[in-house]
Design a protein around this motif. Structure first.
Motif, PDB file in Angstrom:
ATOM      1  N   LEU A 357       0.862  -1.292  -0.057  1.00 35.64           N
ATOM      2  CA  LEU A 357      -0.078   0.055  -0.001  1.00 35.64           C
ATOM      3  C   LEU A 357       1.022   1.240   0.142  1.00 35.64           C
ATOM      4  O   LEU A 357       1.886   1.179   0.866  1.00 35.64           O
ATOM      5  CB  LEU A 357      -0.819   0.010   1.232  1.00 35.64           C
ATOM      6  N   PRO A 413      -4.507   5.860   5.076  1.00 38.66           N
ATOM      7  CA  PRO A 413      -4.867   4.361   4.522  1.00 38.66           C
ATOM      8  C   PRO A 413      -3.921   3.372   5.599  1.00 38.66           C
ATOM      9  O   PRO A 413      -4.377   2.337   5.885  1.00 38.66           O
ATOM     10  CB  PRO A 413      -4.710   4.339   3.221  1.00 38.66           C
ATOM     11  N   ASN A 552      -6.436   3.640  -6.032  1.00 40.43           N
ATOM     12  CA  ASN A 552      -7.884   3.601  -5.431  1.00 40.43           C
ATOM     13  C   ASN A 552      -8.120   5.035  -4.998  1.00 40.43           C
ATOM     14  O   ASN A 552      -7.550   5.585  -4.282  1.00 40.43           O
ATOM     15  CB  ASN A 552      -7.719   2.859  -4.322  1.00 40.43           C
ATOM     16  N   PHE A 556     -11.547   4.123   1.662  1.00 39.54           N
ATOM     17  CA  PHE A 556     -10.987   2.964   1.802  1.00 39.54           C
ATOM     18  C   PHE A 556     -11.451   2.081   3.060  1.00 39.54           C
ATOM     19  O   PHE A 556     -11.173   0.996   3.455  1.00 39.54           O
ATOM     20  CB  PHE A 556      -9.349   3.018   1.974  1.00 39.54           C
ATOM     21  N   LYS A 557     -12.491   2.856   3.679  1.00 44.69           N
ATOM     22  CA  LYS A 557     -12.874   2.507   5.007  1.00 44.69           C
ATOM     23  C   LYS A 557     -14.576   1.701   4.606  1.00 44.69           C
ATOM     24  O   LYS A 557     -14.720   0.681   5.489  1.00 44.69           O
ATOM     25  CB  LYS A 557     -13.235   3.313   5.998  1.00 44.69           C
ATOM     26  N   GLY A 561     -13.747   0.521  -2.254  1.00 45.64           N
ATOM     27  CA  GLY A 561     -12.575   0.870  -1.874  1.00 45.64           C
ATOM     28  C   GLY A 561     -11.953   0.018  -0.634  1.00 45.64           C
ATOM     29  O   GLY A 561     -10.860  -0.311  -1.045  1.00 45.64           O
ATOM     30  N   LEU A 562     -12.688  -0.562   0.211  1.00 42.72           N
ATOM     31  CA  LEU A 562     -12.238  -1.512   1.181  1.00 42.72           C
ATOM     32  C   LEU A 562     -12.208  -2.806   0.413  1.00 42.72           C
ATOM     33  O   LEU A 562     -11.111  -3.392   0.412  1.00 42.72           O
ATOM     34  CB  LEU A 562     -13.255  -1.407   2.098  1.00 42.72           C
ATOM     35  N   GLY A 565      -9.329  -2.269  -2.457  1.00 45.30           N
ATOM     36  CA  GLY A 565      -8.144  -1.541  -2.134  1.00 45.30           C
ATOM     37  C   GLY A 565      -7.527  -2.249  -0.845  1.00 45.30           C
ATOM     38  O   GLY A 565      -6.347  -2.143  -0.694  1.00 45.30           O
ATOM     39  N   MET A 566      -8.279  -3.223   0.004  1.00 44.99           N
ATOM     40  CA  MET A 566      -7.635  -3.495   1.129  1.00 44.99           C
ATOM     41  C   MET A 566      -7.880  -5.207   1.204  1.00 44.99           C
ATOM     42  O   MET A 566      -7.199  -5.943   1.944  1.00 44.99           O
ATOM     43  CB  MET A 566      -8.456  -3.006   2.518  1.00 44.99           C
ATOM     44  N   THR A 576      -1.639  -1.342  -3.763  1.00 42.37           N
ATOM     45  CA  THR A 576      -2.643  -0.433  -3.964  1.00 42.37           C
ATOM     46  C   THR A 576      -1.749   1.099  -3.779  1.00 42.37           C
ATOM     47  O   THR A 576      -1.215   1.193  -2.674  1.00 42.37           O
ATOM     48  CB  THR A 576      -3.800  -0.658  -2.734  1.00 42.37           C
ATOM     49  N   SER A 578      -3.404   4.657  -2.803  1.00 46.64           N
ATOM     50  CA  SER A 578      -4.425   5.197  -2.267  1.00 46.64           C
ATOM     51  C   SER A 578      -4.278   6.749  -2.431  1.00 46.64           C
ATOM     52  O   SER A 578      -3.401   7.382  -1.979  1.00 46.64           O
ATOM     53  CB  SER A 578      -4.548   4.887  -0.790  1.00 46.64           C
TER      54      SER A 578
END
Length: 1571
Positions: A357, A413, A552, A556-557, A561-562, A565-566, A576, A578
């Protein structure tokens, strides 16, 4: 950097103070959103940078020169402007994000069509001082880029003169053109299109005012019924001010026509207001849409409980029932990990150096890259710390399965990812939330049982703290323990400690929050298995492979996005990058640059990011998007996503963007990814589009749009169902019935990859997460449970999924569905560049009067002019009406930056709706259109033809009803051993008292301090009266029978002058003296009474005499023609040779003049016998004797107030303590203190006095106690009134002063009218006043229906005291003049010895006299009694109580004055009922009054709050009157406190208000004309 002269280097930017950087970022955003022009941007930017840059001066001028030399280029994309990221925006640059060319064309066509229909909307009027923008906004330079100043002003003059010239030919077309000038017009073609044309507004108003005269001399009546209340006001002397419809009862209709204005209702023709109303009537005359078929029946009991019936011609679905659609099977890959945590463990231990990330700094440069090794080791440390280091060994703070809040800013992030995986490894459940503070989030935390919050050190420092350094307890939040997760605070786990990683099962992994339509926040629980399966499905659908880079831009939460990206990146060992929202604001192109720099394969964006990149893209040749194989557009479900994708592709295709790379997808918190377009193969045909008919959509049916391209919606597909998933479409409301193939419904998804429940909400969970679809017969189809996604759509050809809206944005109006996003898109397609901010618009529906109503709220630019805004608003209304065939109920513009926002910059719809409903949105412009929207009002009532007397009589008898009549005690049977009885005249009684008890004090007058300033014993009063009588003879040369006006402040001098007139044989007329500070308003009334009563002389004090002759008085009336004025301050000691004695008791004793609430001045004649009878009745009812004392706080000029002040003491011999009401304004305690000091048992007051005490002393009850004031001595406290008892005021008065001994039984009221000043008075004996609840709806139909307390639409009525001895009352149908039965509504008729003997008129009109004073029932009265008509509606009801005579007590309830009632829609309304409803709705309404004008209901409210609340009241007033009274308000007027005129009895002078409004004299804060 070279191409930009004044662009500081990144280092220089970084060195700037943070607040300057923030302002720069805001500027960039404004430019990218199109909120300022390039020139404005440059100017502001250079201003910001000038203190920090030495060479700014030169560069600035260079920039100016460069700008000046630029020629307007053919396409905005080619212009080279001096900004790095921005193309120059022309004044009308188009906003590609919300824009589909199809839509814009549709809107233009719709507006053009409307223009042909010619519709002029009256603009609201607003006081200029109101809504001044804050200084920061005010100094925004005007956008003059379209024309130089001098050229503009010349053009302005030319345009204005042309407009004026045109207006003389045809005003109507001019107004139309200016209000609906074509949206593309430049400032040359439309006078109102540009903010510069401020100077024209005054002249526009004049044009408005003067052009309508020849077209309409009288306003047309637009509805079927006519208003009875307006007939009286059509003749009215022009020179009278206060009693506005000041006609004297009995004046001939044709008498004085020459001096009257010959317009309808006597409205001044050039009045600005009446022109506005005229326009409003014209707009209302246009036929509405074809009316729905008549679905209301007026049964005898009730009407409205209906919603419109469906239109028989509406399109219906014709396809077969759909079958669930399956996605491709989920491929089995041998080395897929058994859980997401296992994937992390695998990469973290075997590929520790690989990037996982990358985070960016504020300028968009990478600052930190988290590797898989670091992610694994830090997550381990955090998991160990959470489980072992927070509590003690025996009492750990966290156990596996506990929920933990994750509070991290959107630009961090890395910390978030570590915290999230740390929680997963510790088997606690992370709940990521937005930035701290929201109350609804508190509800989520509470319902999830969260006691611990993880955050970063930086974030913790930013949270608000208390004095002792603790973090503030946010409103609605549970108590939280905050844990900082920065590495330095974490403990390294021992070598032998390993996290517990099991294969994924159905246990919860994390909770994602979602906000519902109502604004409540719920947590969607996702299981570990679903999290893993969803990752697998995404990996397969997107064809992810190890080592790919993904950019992304999303949050991200949560959501995509989550997931991408996670989760999916860890699953597939991807990298990723961010890009946070804050970076996008300062550098909108940053994500494109990241894709280019990292050769990213995948980018995750929203339409907004495409749009920003296009706005900022300035021919950057060095950017290449050729590496992208997938551009995932996550809000592919929006109506504007198609055009965003197309526009982005057309701009960036030259940069290597492949058409097949654009992949829209549809997601929801509950179902997770619903569908996604797979990355295409080069050369394969691109997926199709659906062009749907908006009309079909509103009925939930899919119809390809053919007939009218204006009302079409173009949607793109969002690909296919997810691998391993299954989809079906069910009806959005009711049981989950499968839709037909051509029907729109809610998309449901069945798979292992969705959420499992709303945490802690079992009921809602079942309806959402465990849906078994049913067929049309209602039997379940299969046994697989589906999840409702909250998305509306259909499955098209080739199993492609199309989304047309969200359940949350669904507006159900009159049985049709509209999508909030579609309406936003239509609103924005109306050229709004000068008026509102794009993307700052909220659309929602509110429930008013049995249906949903659409409300549109937008943020207005600070520099938008009134005319611009109004023009934009009226055109938005037309566009929505034309394209969606639905009316907008309310369109409001609020000042910039005042709508509540979500953390990532969107508008918080549910909070906006909440503010709107509670009246705290503070709009600066508002337009309500209830007339076009509300089509479900009941039909206007048609009056039944009159019923004959026989049938009424038979009806009464058959029903066994007694006729509604009641009577006081019979005077004949009451034995009186009083000497007073032998005197027939009041003057004789005074003479007798002066001999028998010369020193007995009859009157005491108090001042504000409560000290006695004047007393009068029997002898003193007699002597004073003699002197006045002799002066009348000497100075006035008056003869017996001459009328004398008494002009005195309340006091004993007034009483002496009254008896002086009786002694001299003159007829006294008491008149309230003019107010020295307000002569123009009060003196004309005095003048009028003097003229009407043909007074031969005026008796007054020296001060008032000077006032009458002063220069100020001369400005208001003709002072040269006053009759003789005699001041009685210094009288000669001279006696009359003999006192006058009238030949018969039927002779006139005095005249009683009063201005009614409808503005009628009426004088009635009181004979000596009536005076005696009145005093006797009051004496008997109140048991008054010479040993008694009463306190009077009333105005002594007319009615019962005058009788109590001047007559009763002389007749009964009791002592009257006189308190002039105006003294209370200087000392609120005066009245109650006096009652306490003299231990008074009976006191009389007016409603004004009671209200003054209730409002003024409400919070001073403790002070009253400390002063020793005790009211337990009070037996009766009587309010003297000529209206329906104000029960609420009496009750609050009783409750307030209960603590100082006031008995709740003591407070009561009287009832009198012009024909008989005292009909009811509570008195000392007899039962307490009774109360009943009646149904308001029946009352409008002239029926009484008794209901229980608490019934909806009920009205509490109280009995108006007991009927006086000798008084008989009957209730009569005013049309047939026949008696009605018990508990039936009718006019109150009275017969009594103290009824007045007639109106005092200039021209003796016998018919009026006979009708009002000597009239007979049409049947049912053998005795042929002569009755007087009170003009009040009421009813008599026999109660269970026993009266003093031993019989059952008949209670008289007064409902209201007939001539005050408003006849609207064939129903009868009492203004006070509407006013009561309106006064309740907002804390800032001080007072309210209503009246009608040409069948429009006008509501005037006094605003006691700040002026910015003025416009909040408009929708609230409209709503409450519609809901409770079934009426549409025509005009809402907001005024300052004290503007509504109130007379001395505390009654509102509504007609006077109406005249001031129409003559434009109110200086209102705001006037809203409802369409």
């Amino acid at each position: 950097m070279a191409e930009r002269g004044l662009e500081p280097s990144p280092a220089a930017v970084a060195a700037l103070p943070p607040e300057v950087r923030a302002q720069l970022a805001e500027l960039e955003l404004e430019l990218s959103e199109g909120d300022i022009t390039q020139k404005g941007y440059e100017k502001k930017r250079s201003k910001l940078l000038s203190p920090y840059s030495p060479q700014t001066q030169e560069t600035d001028s260079a920039v100016q020169k460069e700008l000046r030399n630029q020629t307007p280029a053919p396409s905005a994309a080619q212009t080279s402007a001096p900004s790095k990221y921005h193309r120059t925006r022309s004044g009308g640059a188009r906003d590609e994000r919300y824009r589909s060319d199809i839509h814009t064309e549709a809107v233009q066509a719709a507006l053009a069509k409307h223009k042909e229909q010619k519709m002029a909307l009256p603009m609201p009027t607003k006081r200029r001082s109101t809504f001044v923008q804050s200084p920061a906004d005010a100094c925004t330079p005007p956008d003059t880029s379209s024309a130089s100043e001098d050229e503009g002003s010349l053009r302005r003059q030319a345009a204005l003169s042309a407009a004026l010239q045109q207006s003389l030919q045809n005003a109507e077309s001019w107004i139309n053109r200016s209000i609906q000038g074509s949206s593309t017009s430049s400032s040359a073609s439309s006078t109102l299109s540009h903010g510069e044309v401020k100077g024209t507004s005054g002249s526009l108003a004049d044009v408005f005012a003067n052009t309508r005269i020849e077209n309409f001399s009288a306003p047309p009546d637009v509805t079927t019924t006519t208003s009875s209340s307006s007939s009286s006001s059509s003749i009215r002397p022009a020179n009278i001010d206060l009693p506005p419809s000041g006609i004297v009862k009995g004046m001939h209709k044709g008498s004085n026509r020459s001096s009257l204005m010959d317009t309808a209702d006597g409205v001044p023709v050039n009045s600005r207001v009446s022109t506005k109303i005229q326009q409003l009537l014209n707009t209302l005359k246009r036929p509405k849409r074809p009316p729905l078929k008549e679905f209301f029946v007026d049964d005898s009991e009730e009407i409205v409980e209906g919603i419109p019936q469906p239109d028989p011609n509406q399109p219906k679905p014709e396809g077969r029932q759909m079958t669930p659609v399956k996605g491709e099977p989920l491929g089995v890959i041998c080395n897929w990990p058994p859980a997401l945590e296992s994937a992390l463990q695998r990469w973290g231990t075997t590929q520790a150096k690989c990037s996982c990330l990358t985070a960016l700094d504020m300028t968009g440069k990478p600052v930190y890259t988290l590797t898989y090794g670091k992610l694994w080791s830090r997550s381990l440390k955090l998991a160990y710390t959470l489980l072992n280091k927070l509590g003690t060994k025996n009492e750990p703070v966290l156990k596996p399965g506990d929920r933990v809040a994750l509070v991290y800013p959107n630009n961090d992030p890395v910390m978030f990812m570590v915290a999230f995986y740390g929680c997963l490894l510790a088997e606690v459940i992370p709940v990521p939330i937005e930035d701290a503070g929201g109350q609804q989030i508190g509800f989520l935390l509470g319902s999830c049982g969260i006691a611990l919050a993880l955050t970063s050190e930086v974030c913790l420092k930013g949270l608000p703290k208390t004095q002792n350094g603790e973090i503030v307890q946010f409103k609605g939040w549970p108590r939280l323990k905050w844990v900082v997760t920065d590495s330095k605070y974490l403990s390294k786990p021992p070598k032998d400690w390993q996290p517990h990683i099991t294969p994924a099962g159905t246990e919860p992994a994390y909770i994602e929050y979602k906000t519902s339509k109502e604004g409540s926040v719920m947590g969607v629980t996702v299981s570990r298995l679903a999290m893993l399966s969803h990752c697998q499905a995404l990996s397969q659908a997107c064809n992810y492979s190890e080592g790919e880079t993904i950019v992304n831009v999303l949050d991200f939460k949560k959501d995509a996005g989550l997931w991408h990206g996670m989760f999916a990146n860890v699953m597939n060992k991807m990298h990723t990058i961010s890009v946070p929202y804050s970076v996008m604001k300062t550098c909108p192109l940053s994500w494109v640059q990241r894709v280019h720099a990292h050769k990213a394969k995948v980018a995750l964006v929203k339409c907004r990011d495409l749009h920003w990149a296009m706005m900022a893209h300035r021919d950057q040749r060095d950017v290449s998007l050729s590496s992208l194989r997938m551009l995932i557009v996550t809000d592919g479900a929006n109506p504007w996503s198609v055009s965003s994708c197309d526009a982005f592709l057309s701009l960036f295709q030259s940069h290597g963007l492949k058409p097949e790379a654009i992949c829209p997808c549809a997601t929801s918190a509950e179902a997770m990814t619903v569908a996604i377009r797979r990355p295409g193969v080069p050369g394969a045909p691109l997926p199709g589009r659906a062009i749907l008919s908006m009309n079909g959509l509103s009925y939930g049916v899919i119809r390809v749009n053919t007939e009218d391209k204006n009302s079409a919606l173009t949607v793109q597909d969002v690909g296919h169902v997810m691998p391993g998933g299954m989809m079906c479409i069910v009806k959005p409301d009711g049981p989950p019935q499968l839709c037909k193939t051509d029907e729109i419904g809610e998309i449901c998804v069945s798979s292992r990859t969705g959420g499992m429940m709303y945490f802690g909400l079992a009921g809602v969970t079942k309806n959402t997460f465990e849906v078994i679809p049913v067929n049309s017969a209602g039997s379940p189809v299969g046994d697989v449970p589906f999840i409702r996604s909250g998305l509306l759509g259909f499955v098209g050809p080739g199993s492609l999924v199309f989304v047309v809206g969200k359940m949350d944005g669904l507006l159900m109006v009159s049985g049709r569905r509209h999508n909030a996003d579609d309406i936003v898109a239509t609103g924005l397609a109306v050229e709004s560049i000068k008026t509102v901010y794009r993307g700052r618009i909220a659309v929602f529906s509110v429930s008013v009067f049995y249906d949903e109503r659409i409300v549109v709220v937008a943020e207005q630019r600070p520099d938008a002019s009134e005319e611009d805004s109004f023009q934009w608003m009226s055109r938005v209304l037309q566009a929505i009406d034309s394209i969606h065939q639905v009316g907008v109920y309310c369109l409001a513009l609020v000042p910039a930056n005042t709508l509540p926002k979500t953390p990532l910059g969107g508008i918080h719809i549910s909070q906006t709706k909440q503010l709107f409903l509670e009246g705290s949105l503070h709009p600066c412009n508002i337009l309500m259109c209830p007339h076009t929207c509300v089509t479900n009002l009941p039909k206007p009532r048609q009056k039944q033809p009159g019923v004959g007397p026989a049938s009424v009589m038979v009806g009464n008898l058959v029903a066994g009803k007694r006729i509604a009549q009641a009577a006081g005690r019979d005077l004949g049977q009451i034995e009186e051993n009083d000497l007073v009885r032998k005197h027939q005249f009041l003057a004789e009684i005074l003479q007798w008292r002066a001999q028998a008890t010369p020193d007995h004090v009859l009157f005491m007058l108090l001042n504000a301090k409560g000290t006695t300033v004047c007393t009068a014993s029997c002898l003193q009063l007699h002597k004073r009266a003699e002197r006045i009588a002799s002066v009348l003879g000497d100075k006035g040369h008056l003869n017996a029978g001459d009328n004398v006006v008494l002009l005195y402040p309340p006091g004993i001098e007034l009483i002496a002058a009254f008896y002086g007139c009786l002694y001299a044989g003159c007829i006294p007329v008491t008149v309230r003296p003019p107010h020295a500070q307000n002569l123009t308003a009060t003196l004309p009334t005095v003048r009028m009474i003097v003229d009407v009563s043909k007074a031969a002389c005026i008796l007054t004090s020296q001060t008032l005499m000077r006032l009458l002759r002063s220069r100020e008085a001369a400005a208001a009336v003709d002072v040269k023609t006053w009759p003789t004025i005699i001041d009685t301050d210094d009288l000669p000691r001279k006696r009359l040779p003999q006192l006058y004695k009238p030949p018969t008791p039927e002779m006139l004793a005095y005249l009683d003049f009063s201005v009614s609430t409808t503005g009628m001045l009426t004088g009635v004649k009181m004979s000596h016998s009536a005076v005696n009878a009145l005093c006797r009745a009051i004496k008997l009812q109140c048991e008054l004797y010479s040993s008694r004392q009463i306190a009077i706080c009333l105005d002594p000029y007319c009615g019962l107030g005058f009788a109590l002040w001047c007559l009763c003491s002389v007749y009964s011999g009791h002592q009257s303590v006189l308190i002039p009401p105006m003294e209370l304004e200087n000392n609120l305690f005066l009245w109650l203190a006096t009652v306490n000091q003299y231990k008074i048992r009976d006191t009389f007051c007016s409603y004004s006095v009671m209200e003054l005490c209730t409002k003024g002393l409400g919070n001073q009850v403790e002070v009253l106690k400390t002063r020793g004031i005790n009211l337990s001595c009070v037996r009766t406290c009587v309010v003297v009134a000529e209206e329906r008892p104000r029960v609420a005021l009496q009750q609050s008065f009783s409750k307030l002063f209960k603590d100082i001994g006031l008995s709740p039984r003591a407070v009561s009221t009287t009832f009198g009218s012009r024909v008989n000043v005292a009909i009811c008075l509570q008195g000392t004996s007899g039962p307490d006043p009774t109360t009943v609840y009646v149904d308001l709806k029946s009352l409008r139909h002239d029926r009484v229906r008794l209901v229980e307390r608490g019934a909806p639409q009920s009205l509490l009525l109280s009995e108006s005291g007991k009927i006086l001895p000798g008084v008989k009352v009957v209730i009569v149908n005013p049309e047939t003049k026949g008696p009605v039965g018990d508990s039936h509504l009718g006019e109150i008729w009275v017969n009594s010895p103290h009824t007045a003997s007639g109106y005092y008129t200039i021209y003796d009109s016998e018919t009026l006299q006979a009708d009002h004073f000597n009239t007979r029932l049409s049947f049912g009265d053998a005795a042929q009694t002569l009755w007087a008509r009170t003009g009040y509606l009421g009813f008599v009801r026999r109660t269970e109580l026993t009266a003093a005579t031993g019989e059952r007590h008949d209670a008289l309830y007064v409902v209201g004055a007939l001539d005050e009632t408003l006849e609207l829609r064939g129903l009868r309304y009492h203004p006070i009922d509407i006013e009561t409803s309106v006064s309740r709705i907002h804390r800032s309404i001080a007072e309210c009054a209503v009246f009608t004008w040409t069948n429009l209901l006008v509501v005037v409210v006094e605003l006691c709050g700040s002026e910015q609340e003025a416009l909040d009241l408009v929708p609230l007033v409209t709503n409450v009157v519609l809901e409770e009274h079934y009426l549409i308000v025509g005009v809402v007027v907001v005024v300052d406190p004290g503007v509504i005129p109130i007379n001395s009895r505390g009654e509102k002078q509504r007609m006077h208000l109406r005249d001031s409004f129409l003559a434009d004299q109110l200086d209102p804060i705001y006037v809203a004309y409802n369409m």
